[in-house]
Design an enzyme around this catalytic site. Structure first.
Site, PDB file in Angstrom:
ATOM      1  N   GLU B  50       0.864  -1.175   0.000  1.00 23.15           N
ATOM      2  CA  GLU B  50       0.000   0.000   0.000  1.00 23.15           C
ATOM      3  C   GLU B  50       0.898   1.221   0.000  1.00 23.15           C
ATOM      4  OE1 GLU B  50      -3.815  -1.609   2.600  1.00 23.15           O
ATOM      5  OE2 GLU B  50      -2.828   0.246   3.198  1.00 23.15           O
ATOM      6  N   ASP B  61      -6.518   9.631   9.752  1.00 22.90           N
ATOM      7  CA  ASP B  61      -5.210   9.137  10.152  1.00 22.90           C
ATOM      8  C   ASP B  61      -4.748   9.726  11.477  1.00 22.90           C
ATOM      9  OD1 ASP B  61      -4.232   7.302   8.084  1.00 22.90           O
ATOM     10  OD2 ASP B  61      -4.540   9.025   6.764  1.00 22.90           O
ATOM     11  N   TYR B 176     -10.985  -4.386   2.957  1.00 16.88           N
ATOM     12  CA  TYR B 176     -10.092  -3.941   4.031  1.00 16.88           C
ATOM     13  C   TYR B 176     -10.957  -3.775   5.271  1.00 16.88           C
ATOM     14  CZ  TYR B 176      -6.382  -1.023   6.196  1.00 16.88           C
ATOM     15  OH  TYR B 176      -5.415  -0.494   7.009  1.00 16.88           O
TER      16      TYR B 176
END
Lengths: 405, 274
Positions: B50, B61, B176
């Site tokens: 990734e 994040d 994911y």
């Protein structure tokens, strides 16, 4: 870029949360169930007479609505043109229009069974209003505020603490409003189950732009009725400042289909649009995606977000509510920049002519009124949203004028 | 699915082991150093790469990936350089799938069509765009699938029964699964809860399920890898790199430190089912 003129300017957003291409739901998957839950809860609440009457009662007895529509006689005479009226939302409890939205959203939070309130704030006006309603309804409240703003808005920080809120200074990025919003979103992603995110402006993922607009539209609905009572007709022009754009959309929305009413939104031109120290997303930015919506943004050529800069911390945001982007592209509303120096002059003029100390945010709108009113006839009418009072800004103004308090 | 992605998961199924998916930030702390790291990842045990694309405002994040993105941006990293990295990597490795991961605005400014065309041409296999949920599929997901590029979606603990089919529609490559509600690099996931969620999602799709967020060491990777088809590690790798820096600049350890961590965790992943 321009788009076809719609039949009505009041039908948006659509089911996807879009106003034309603007708005939408650009959020991480973790938040999607919450966003959809909020959408359903709001759709239900706005049809519920009990919800609406509780909000109306709080607006009346807690905030002090309706706010007066005031004919600024000495200012009008001084400018020598159009009659200038102020919608005086600076007289609200907590000192600005922000309380209108916070009361609506805290009732939604309670309805949804959430037990924890988070909010972002720039100047601290929304933070204070959020802390106020959290105290009034007995919820813990965490306010995210850029570290730079914590420093330059210390009186509001103390007010929030008195109201029982916990202030989290955000040092990531530039430590201003956009970084506070990033941090609030991170909190929400982490605590989705019990937390209500009380957004302060008419931006973010759908349904926030719609529901914040609806809660703020009380400003325009009242103004419309008041001006008809006082003058027997609608105004020729509306003027309001735009940062994220909630006070402006609140005044504008009820008038959008009155096409004889000219509408002007005033952005923070900071130190000028040539440099990088301004906050004029609509006049100097271009469409992009940030904080859950597509809208005009200050950004570099590669789509990295740039910092806004303005003497007014409340206008210091690199984005703008998506409905404003759409109103710009449909040419329904004209958006113009006002520089820091012009806002400062307007601020001082209003203090002396009308005995009103305005916040720096509406001082931008006032500076535009000062330019426009003399060009208009004496039988024409301008209504300006005086959306906040200036107590919080006296230190900033003193510093700008080179004075020590 | 792209051929590289199909082949990779087929090979791993034969070996009866989960995939080790490694995230790192392209351009952190500079182009050359991060290219060296990328080139070293397969030998260190990465099965899928990734490649982070930096954004100024990464809302999902945590602090370590935020900081990595800012370092990359300060070094002048951008989408053209991201694609340069992929092209250079492909000169010596045409098997390891590459998934680019980031936020939508830089892509929107670059031009979605141009982004997809350049991604395909340079050797990218798929993408994870954090702020494009299924409701926004017309923006990039559908055009990506039309070009045979994988659009990998995140499923989370908040993805309930009603939501899951919507998330799985138009998802390709792998799913994911975000093991915790939160930002990258936050709290450690509970392996048993993760295993239950993975089994649940597997009932609804034939796609491999890779699990990430909060996985930091070989032991965690091994326990997650028992149930999942892949284990994703990101923040720990980014932190290992950050710890090697001197005042934001690369040192002699900046390539080796993250790769050594990858090697250690790879052992955990490979031992997950033995």
């Amino acid at each position: 870029m321009s788009v076809q003129t719609p039949n009505s300017f009041k039908t948006g957003p659509d089911e996807q949360g879009l106003f034309g291409i603007f708005g939408g739901r650009f959020v991480a998957e973790t938040l999607m169930p919450n966003i959809l839950e909020l959408d359903a809860a709001y759709a239900d609440a706005k049809k519920d007479p009990e919800f609406l009457s509780e909000l109306e009662s709080l607006n009346k007895h807690y905030t002090g609505r309706p706010s007066p529509l005031y004919f600024a006689e000495r200012l009008t005479n001084h400018l020598g043109g159009a009659k200038v009226y102020f919608k005086r939302d600076e007289l609200n409890h907590t000192g600005s229009h922000k309380i209108n939205n916070c009361l609506g959203q805290i009732l939604l939070a309670r309805r949804m069974g959430k037990t924890r309130i988070i909010a972002e704030t720039g100047a601290g006006q929304h933070g204070v209003a959020a802390a106020t309603v959290a105290a009034r309804f007995g919820y813990p409240c965490i306010v995210y505020m850029g570290a730079k703003d914590v420093h330059r808005q210390s009186p509001n920080v103390f007010r929030m603490k008195l109201l029982g809120a916990e202030i989290t200074g955000v040092t990531a990025g530039a430590g201003t409003l956009k970084d506070a919003m990033n941090e609030a979103l991170r909190d929400w992603v982490t605590n989705v189950e019990d937390t209500y995110y009380l957004i302060g402006t008419a931006a973010g993922p759908h349904p926030y732009p719609e529901l914040v607009r609806d809660f703020q539209s009380v400003i325009g609905k009242e103004a419309r009725q008041q001006i008809q009572e006082m003058e027997g007709r609608l105004p020729d022009m509306l003027v309001a400042s735009v940062g994220g754009g909630s006070n402006a959309i609140g005044l504008f929305h009820p008038f959008l289909d009155d096409t004889d009413v000219q509408i002007v939104g005033v952005e923070a031109g900071g130190k000028g649009l040539d440099g990088d120290e301004h906050c004029a997303s609509l006049t100097a930015g271009r469409p992009g995606v940030l904080h859950g919506n597509r809208t005009y943004l200050l950004q570099d050529s590669e789509g990295q977000i740039e910092e806004g800069a303005s003497i007014s911390a409340g206008l210091d945001y690199p984005g703008i509510g998506p409905e404003h982007s759409w109103l710009k592209e449909t040419n329904r509303v004209e958006y113009v920049p006002i520089m820091d120096t012009e806002a400062l002059e307007a601020f001082q003029l209003l203090c002396r002519l009308e005995g009103i100390i305005p916040a720096l945010e509406p001082s931008h709108a006032l500076a535009e009124v000062i330019k426009r009113a003399p060009e208009m006839n004496k039988d024409q009418i301008i209504v300006m949203n005086l959306c906040g009072r200036g107590d919080k800004d006296v230190h900033t103004v003193a510093e700008a004028l080179g004075l020590e308090l | 699915m792209t051929q590289r992605m199909t082949n990779r998961f087929a090979k791993l199924a034969l070996e009866n082991r989960p995939a080790f998916v490694t995230y790192f930030m392209g351009g952190d702390p500079d182009y050359e150093t991060s290219l060296e790291i990328m080139k070293g990842l397969p030998a260190a045990g990465a099965d899928v790469i990734e490649l982070g694309m930096p954004f100024s405002d990464p809302m999902a994040d945590g602090p370590s990936i935020q900081a990595a993105g800012l370092r990359a941006l300060q070094g002048g990293h951008n989408l053209p350089r991201t694609f340069d990295m992929v092209r250079t990597f492909r000169e010596t490795d045409d098997e390891t799938p590459i998934v680019v991961m980031g936020y939508y605005n830089p892509i929107y400014q670059f031009g979605p069509e141009k982004f997809l065309a350049t991604a395909k041409e340079s050797g990218v296999d798929g993408m994870i765009i954090v702020d494009l949920p299924p409701e926004m599929d017309d923006e990039l997901c559908i055009p990506a699938l039309e070009r045979d590029l994988n659009f990998i979606r995140l499923a989370t603990p908040t993805t309930d029964e009603k939501r899951l089919p919507k998330v799985l529609t138009n998802t390709s490559g792998f799913v994911y699964y975000v093991s915790i509600n939160g930002i990258t690099g936050a709290a450690a996931p509970d392996p048993e809860a993760v295993a239950a969620s993975v089994r649940h999602i597997k009932n609804k799709t034939d796609l491999p399920i890779c699990v990430g967020f909060g996985v930091r060491n070989a032991e965690q990777a091994a326990s997650i890898g028992m149930a999942a088809d892949g284990v994703v590690v990101g923040s720990a790798i980014v932190s290992a790199l950050a710890d090697s820096l001197d005042d934001g600049n690369a040192t002699s350890k900046t390539v080796s430190a993250p790769l050594e961590l990858v090697s250690r965790i790879a052992e955990g992943v490979r031992g997950a089912r033995t």
